[in-house]
Scaffold this active site. Sequence first.
Site, PDB file in Angstrom:
ATOM      1  N   HIS A  66      36.626  35.386  42.398  1.00  0.00           N
ATOM      2  CA  HIS A  66      35.842  35.679  43.596  1.00  0.00           C
ATOM      3  C   HIS A  66      34.364  35.448  43.314  1.00  0.00           C
ATOM      4  O   HIS A  66      33.926  35.438  42.172  1.00  0.00           O
ATOM      5  CB  HIS A  66      36.062  37.121  44.056  1.00  0.00           C
ATOM      6  CG  HIS A  66      35.781  38.151  43.007  1.00  0.00           C
ATOM      7  ND1 HIS A  66      36.693  38.468  42.021  1.00  0.00           N
ATOM      8  CD2 HIS A  66      34.696  38.920  42.760  1.00  0.00           C
ATOM      9  CE1 HIS A  66      36.190  39.394  41.233  1.00  0.00           C
ATOM     10  NE2 HIS A  66      34.963  39.686  41.652  1.00  0.00           N
ATOM     11  N   CYS A 187      31.295  46.067  39.548  1.00  0.00           N
ATOM     12  CA  CYS A 187      31.380  44.746  38.931  1.00  0.00           C
ATOM     13  C   CYS A 187      30.246  43.891  39.478  1.00  0.00           C
ATOM     14  O   CYS A 187      29.579  44.290  40.444  1.00  0.00           O
ATOM     15  CB  CYS A 187      32.742  44.097  39.190  1.00  0.00           C
ATOM     16  SG  CYS A 187      33.032  43.603  40.894  1.00  0.00           S
TER      17      CYS A 187
END
Length: 682
Positions: A66, A187
């Site tokens: 992603h 993250c």
Amino acid sequence: MTQLITPQLVSLDQNLGDSPADVIRFLAGKVAAAGRASEVEGLFADAFAREQKTATGVPGGIAIPHCRSVAVTEPALAMARLSQKVDFGAKDGPADIIFFIAAPEGADQEHLKLLSKLARSLIKKDFTAALRAAATEQDIVDLVEGALADKPAAHAAESAAPAAEAPASARAASSTGPKRVVAVTACPTGIAHTYMAADSLVAAAKEMGVDLQVETQGSGGFTALDPAVIAAADAVIFAVDVDVRGKERFAGKPVINAPVKRGIDEPAKMVQEAIAAASDPHAHRVPHFGAEENAEHASEAASEHLGTKVKKVLLTGVSYMIPFVAGGGLLIALGFLLGSYEIAGVADKILGANTLVNLPTDYPVHAWGPLGAYLGAVLFKIGALSLGFLVPALAGYIGYGIADRPGIAPGFVSGAVAGYMGAGFLGGLVGGLLAGVTAHWIGTFSVPRWLRGLMPVVIIPLVASIVASGAMFLFLGGPIAAISKGLSAWLSGMTGTSAIVLGIILGLMMCFDLGGPVNKVAYSFAVAGLGAGSLANPAPLQIMAAVMAAGMVPPLAMALATTLNKKGFSLAERENGKAAWLLGASFISEGAIPFAAADPLRVIPASMVGGAVTGALSMAFGVTSQAPHGGIFVFFAIGNVFMFIASIAVGVVVTALVLLALKRWAVRKPVEAEPVPAVVAA
């Protein structure tokens, strides 16, 4: 709201290659083909860069590459079910279910929440089993949309149970021991791993009878944990790949630090470690800001070698400095384009006496008229002011790399002093190191609690500025300035063979690690002298041109090689080669990294040979560059632009031919298998 996934974005039971790069490139192509991205290569580059930071494989044969990218025009979700599994770095093996999340750089919160909800569903075994059993692309779309809409109910019940709603039994159990834990997950992109780690930790804690509440610091915003909940906690878990926002809220709590991926892979172990830390008086704790925080940094860095520490600190300073230089240099180049090189000597006079409604009548003869002269003066001055931050920014962020925020102010001040004394780039390095070390040392002092709040904002910057800047004024600035002037005089006097040798060295450095530390040293050396370059002193401008030309060679050579010999490269490499034309022309050396990663022993030596040739030719022809970046697109700032192009072309051809020769003849011989003795049946 735009549908995130459509049948066009789904690929079932195909072999997409052997590496994550192959799969990500294919899915990026799907997103672009669906009209959700403006280009494949930009999206692939952003997604693969994210993959290289932290592998996106998670337990259960799942991977979730992603990214957020400027190439994405609409949020998209592409999915592949692979016939041949690919290793995305999960501990339990390769993955066959791949979800590629592509979000725009400025994605709206609603889409980000939906994408994070999908990520949380992927740790549910019944959901992934349904994905593997789906017969058509539309079945996949229906399953995903059901998960996003909290259907089936089983998924919603599991994924929607927030950490804050820990069962009463868990709270009751906490009275028998340290059973209250808080956690933060985060993250780099804040889309997938942040929420999957949170759900994994909550599920593991629930099975163990532990009251665990999680703060997810994701892209969709975050809700801070209640201070009362933090105060009642016995331990803290930080499953993060980035800095924790508001870390001081957890000061004094026993803490378990780990990458966010461990929160997905080993949630039960992390909870157990947190419980053990809560009853261990010697456990590592979240530091208070100030002395304890600096002590924590010292303990974390203790295992690093001195060379590694210095490299990390210097690269921190360089990385923050480069935007000032790149922007400033290009603005100066644009100023020269409109106002000619003579604008440097009259810019202050024009800006002091003229405006847009009172254009200058006395201006350089080669300027584009009165308006061009005035706008050229404006651009030149803005660029010069930006370039003036080169040394202070370098020193300030070296200080930051050593002592964190308290080191920034004394670093900037010592850098400004270095500039004032003519100590230049070398003075900035020394001043930044001195300021950072001093600030770090003062931060280790044990002070009363009432004084801790003043340490980072008043005392440390004040004392460190006095020590570092005072040392520059009294002892170091003069000798460093003399060295800088001597170096500048040596460079200015370089002609013939010595200039060519320097070009060779710079070309080798630029192509050695393609954007890594050695490349950055060469680039920093060039931009540091850019401000001193002029028509009377062209040596710094020649160095800048040689560095930029050599840095353009590797990606352009990869593009040429894949064009000349398609059979010698994989489909993914041929696609990378197409993008490398533009990347190389833009002076983005990193465009050759996919090739170097796949075949470093051939690509890097070939690139270094071509880069050395280009650097030597550029210096021999006296090519100059007023711009620190931009490649061929800043042709107007290049002196002797045709020889600039010729130097690059020769280096590109040399690299491509050397690479093709190495691929043909430098082939690893297969190891002959030893004969297996026959087995005689008894």
